[in-house]
Every structure is written in structure tokens, then in C-alpha cells.
Design an enzyme around this catalytic site. Structure first.
Site, PDB file in Angstrom:
ATOM      1  N   SER A  21      20.841 -10.349  25.280  1.00 24.85           N
ATOM      2  CA  SER A  21      21.151 -10.683  23.899  1.00 24.85           C
ATOM      3  C   SER A  21      21.682 -12.112  23.774  1.00 24.85           C
ATOM      4  O   SER A  21      22.459 -12.576  24.596  1.00 24.85           O
ATOM      5  CB  SER A  21      22.204  -9.707  23.373  1.00 24.85           C
ATOM      6  OG  SER A  21      22.591 -10.060  22.066  1.00 24.85           O
ATOM      7  N   ASN A  69      28.978 -21.449  26.305  1.00 25.81           N
ATOM      8  CA  ASN A  69      28.593 -21.321  24.907  1.00 25.81           C
ATOM      9  C   ASN A  69      29.703 -20.652  24.115  1.00 25.81           C
ATOM     10  O   ASN A  69      30.413 -19.782  24.612  1.00 25.81           O
ATOM     11  CB  ASN A  69      27.268 -20.554  24.761  1.00 25.81           C
ATOM     12  CG  ASN A  69      27.476 -19.069  24.539  1.00 25.81           C
ATOM     13  OD1 ASN A  69      27.698 -18.628  23.417  1.00 25.81           O
ATOM     14  ND2 ASN A  69      27.430 -18.294  25.604  1.00 25.81           N
ATOM     15  N   LEU A  73      28.497 -15.462  17.586  1.00 27.69           N
ATOM     16  CA  LEU A  73      27.763 -14.331  16.977  1.00 27.69           C
ATOM     17  C   LEU A  73      27.093 -14.693  15.660  1.00 27.69           C
ATOM     18  O   LEU A  73      27.124 -13.932  14.695  1.00 27.69           O
ATOM     19  CB  LEU A  73      28.710 -13.137  16.766  1.00 27.69           C
ATOM     20  CG  LEU A  73      29.324 -12.543  18.038  1.00 27.69           C
ATOM     21  CD1 LEU A  73      30.416 -11.543  17.692  1.00 27.69           C
ATOM     22  CD2 LEU A  73      28.259 -11.878  18.892  1.00 27.69           C
ATOM     23  N   ASN A 100      21.645  -5.008  20.081  1.00 26.28           N
ATOM     24  CA  ASN A 100      22.969  -5.444  20.524  1.00 26.28           C
ATOM     25  C   ASN A 100      23.896  -5.535  19.314  1.00 26.28           C
ATOM     26  O   ASN A 100      23.571  -6.181  18.325  1.00 26.28           O
ATOM     27  CB  ASN A 100      22.870  -6.791  21.240  1.00 26.28           C
ATOM     28  CG  ASN A 100      24.208  -7.244  21.795  1.00 26.28           C
ATOM     29  OD1 ASN A 100      25.033  -7.807  21.080  1.00 26.28           O
ATOM     30  ND2 ASN A 100      24.426  -7.011  23.076  1.00 26.28           N
ATOM     31  N   CYS A 131      34.281  -8.492  21.844  1.00 26.49           N
ATOM     32  CA  CYS A 131      34.669  -9.199  20.621  1.00 26.49           C
ATOM     33  C   CYS A 131      36.165  -9.060  20.375  1.00 26.49           C
ATOM     34  O   CYS A 131      36.765  -8.065  20.739  1.00 26.49           O
ATOM     35  CB  CYS A 131      33.933  -8.620  19.412  1.00 26.49           C
ATOM     36  SG  CYS A 131      32.196  -8.417  19.670  1.00 26.49           S
ATOM     37  N   ILE A 192      27.577  -8.075  33.508  1.00 28.92           N
ATOM     38  CA  ILE A 192      28.802  -8.492  32.849  1.00 28.92           C
ATOM     39  C   ILE A 192      28.473  -9.455  31.705  1.00 28.92           C
ATOM     40  O   ILE A 192      27.421 -10.100  31.715  1.00 28.92           O
ATOM     41  CB  ILE A 192      29.763  -9.187  33.842  1.00 28.92           C
ATOM     42  CG1 ILE A 192      29.101 -10.416  34.470  1.00 28.92           C
ATOM     43  CG2 ILE A 192      30.222  -8.225  34.905  1.00 28.92           C
ATOM     44  CD1 ILE A 192      29.999 -11.269  35.388  1.00 28.92           C
ATOM     45  N   THR A 194      29.866 -12.932  29.599  1.00 32.83           N
ATOM     46  CA  THR A 194      30.234 -14.231  30.157  1.00 32.83           C
ATOM     47  C   THR A 194      31.701 -14.302  30.584  1.00 32.83           C
ATOM     48  O   THR A 194      32.547 -13.571  30.072  1.00 32.83           O
ATOM     49  CB  THR A 194      29.977 -15.345  29.118  1.00 32.83           C
ATOM     50  OG1 THR A 194      30.645 -14.988  27.903  1.00 32.83           O
ATOM     51  CG2 THR A 194      28.495 -15.530  28.857  1.00 32.83           C
TER      52      THR A 194
END
Length: 303
Positions: A21, A69, A73, A100, A131, A192, A194
Site C-alpha cells: 500500500s 516518507n 495518508l 488498506n 496511525c 512490518i 516503516t
């Protein structure tokens, strides 16, 4: 002949290679380059309840052996994903897609998952719990077993499709968090996400990224990802989708031996748009090189 087919949470796919994603858009962008039906499936751009513009720029920074990055989102929101993005995808992709999903409260996750659960095109729900929890002081849902359990249980109550929980690596005990997700009804674990990092501009003496920190991905994180997948494989009985630094067919084999049933390829797509196609083309040759006739036989083979 070698067998590259695997079953991911009860759905058979032609091979274990899945673009991650955020690195493959909604698929049709890559369909201009090659037939994306060669993929096992792909995980589409992280989707939230409401549209998001994302973080201020600059939000990408190059690093040795990877990238940072902090896109934030950016997406059109779940209603437009359903009404605009999925119909466009249907014209170029005839397989089930992985949705996702991100959120900033349990209610956000429940709303978005319930909507996408009803979509015929969607095969799996990949719920990103990395998040920030707006009701919990900004800490990620994925940083504690309790909050991971809470999100998983709430989403499980409103969905029937296979539920895969995507975990943050920015924790001290990822295995206990994975086990909490399994206990709450998850069908799989995706890992995992990032690793948190930063770069500093030597001329301005300030962080390169406007957000100051970002997620580090790319080949450098492969050993970390392998270690975490290896640990979680011993802690749960549900399948793992392994990712983090994968860019070759050899990396796919290694990740599967660590315990992954399928793999996701992320940053490599941003460097080489044909990365996933090349890995899929190379996979049978690499399997033959190492005497592997069926990928299913090597899952967890390093244990």
C-alpha cells in the site's frame, strides 16, 4: 514445473508477490506499464473515512539504501474510493484486491472497514494500526497490545472478509501485539510498516521533511523485517504477510523461510516500476536454483 500458488487467509493467489500500500496507487496507473494481473494481488492506497490532503511538502527524502516518507495518508476518502477508484480498477484488474484501511479512532476504522467489506472486488481488509490515535494522545494503535486488540475486535464485529492487521515495527515486543490481534479475531498479520527516521539538511540545519520525521523503507530494513517476522511466526498460528526491504526473488524466498505466507514489495516499486513483475518472472528460476518445487513447503522453513 514449480508451484508458486499460495493460499492467503483462504483465498488462493497465483504467487505470493503483492505490491504494498502507498507504492502502487489504485493499480490502474501501473496497468499502463504491464498487465497487473500477473500479481498475486496488490494492496491499494491507504484509505480513510474522510478525504485527506496529507502532510505539507517536502515529504520525501532519499537515504542510502532506502527512503523516508511522510505523505500523511493522502487519499480521496472511502466514498470516492468505492465510487471512482474501484470501477477504474475493475477495467484492468480481474482479481480480488487488498483494501488498506487507516483511521484515527476506533470508530473511523469500523466505518471504513464496514463500507469496504461490502465491495465484491475486495478480497482482504488490511488494517493499518500504525496511525496516531487522536483520542489516545497521538500514540499509534499498534504500539500496545491493548489498543491493537480493541481495534481488531471492533472491526471483526462488522466484517466477514479476511482481516489482516498491519503492525508497526516501532515497538519493543511485536510478538505480543500480533498475538493480541490473533486473539481478537484477526485472520492474518501484515508486517512490518516503516521504521521512524529523519534526515537533516546541512545547509539549512533543519530536517529535510516538513513533518520532521518520516517512515524509513527500502533494502536497509530487510534484516529488521526478517527478524520480526521470524519472532511473530513463533507467536501466532495465523498467516503473515511479510514486507520490508524486499526487492528480489531471493528476498521473497528468505522472507517466506522466516515465516511469511506472502510478501509485499514497497519502496522497490518507486525505484523500478517493473519491480514486482521482474520478481514474479524470476521466482521460478530462483526456486529451481535452491531446489524448491512448491513455495508452500518453505513457509517457516528456517525455524
Amino acid at each position: 514445473m514449480v508451484n508458486t500458488k499460495i493460499s492467503l487467509c483462504g483465498i488462493e493467489i497465483d504467487n505470493p508477490v503483492i505490491p504494498a500500500s502507498g507504492t502502487f496507487g489504485f493499480g490502474y496507473e501501473f496497468a499502463d506499464l504491464y498487465d497487473i494481473n500477473c500479481l498475486g494481488t496488490f494492496s491499494f492506497k491507504g484509505t480513510t473515512k474522510d478525504a485527506r490532503f496529507g502532510n505539507p511538502t517536502p515529504r520525501i527524502a532519499e537515504c542510502a539504501s532506502g527512503m523516508l516518507n511522510a505523505v500523511g495518508l493522502q487519499n480521496p476518502g472511502v466514498e470516492k474510493v468505492i465510487s471512482e477508484e474501484l470501477p477504474k480498477l475493475a477495467k484492468v484488474f480481474n482479481k480480488k484486491v487488498m483494501a488498506n484501511i487507516s483511521g484515527f479512532s476506533v470508530e473511523d476504522y469500523v466505518y471504513t472497514c464496514e463500507k469496504l467489506d461490502k465491495e465484491e472486488q475486495v478480497g482482504w481488509l488490511e488494517v493499518n494500526i500504525s496511525c496516531p490515535n487522536v483520542h489516545g494522545g497521538g500514540m499509534s494503535f499498534g504500539t500496545s497490545a491493548e489498543s491493537a486488540y480493541e481495534v481488531t475486535k471492533a472491526v471483526r464485529a462488522v466484517t466477514k472478509k479476511p482481516l489482516i492487521i498491519k503492525l508497526s515495527p516501532n515497538v519493543t515486543d511485536i510478538a505480543s501485539i500480533a498475538a493480541a490481534c490473533e486473539n481478537a479475531g484477526a485472520d492474518g498479520i501484515s508486517m512490518i510498516n516503516t521504521l521512524m527516521g529523519m534526515r537533516i539538511n546541512l545547509k539549512t540545519r533543519k530536517p529535510i521533511i516538513a513533518n520532521k520525521t518520516g517512515g524509513y523503507s527500502g533494502p536497509a530494513i530487510l534484516p529488521v523485517a526478517l527478524r520480526m517476522v521470524y519472532q511473530v511466526y513463533e507467536a501466532v498460528k495465523i498467516p503473515i504477510v511479510g514486507m520490508g526491504g524486499i526487492s528480489t526473488a531471493e528476498d521473497v524466498i528468505e522472507m517466506m523461510m522466516a515465516g511469511a505466507t506472502a510478501v509485499e514489495v514497497g519502496a522497490a516499486n518507486l525505484i523500478e516500476p517493473y519491480a514486482c513483475k521482474n520478481i514474479i518472472d524470476d521466482l521460478p528460476k530462483v526456486m529451481e536454483k535452491y531446489g524448491i518445487k512448491d513455495l508452500n513447503e518453505i513457509i517457516g522453513g528456517a525455524h
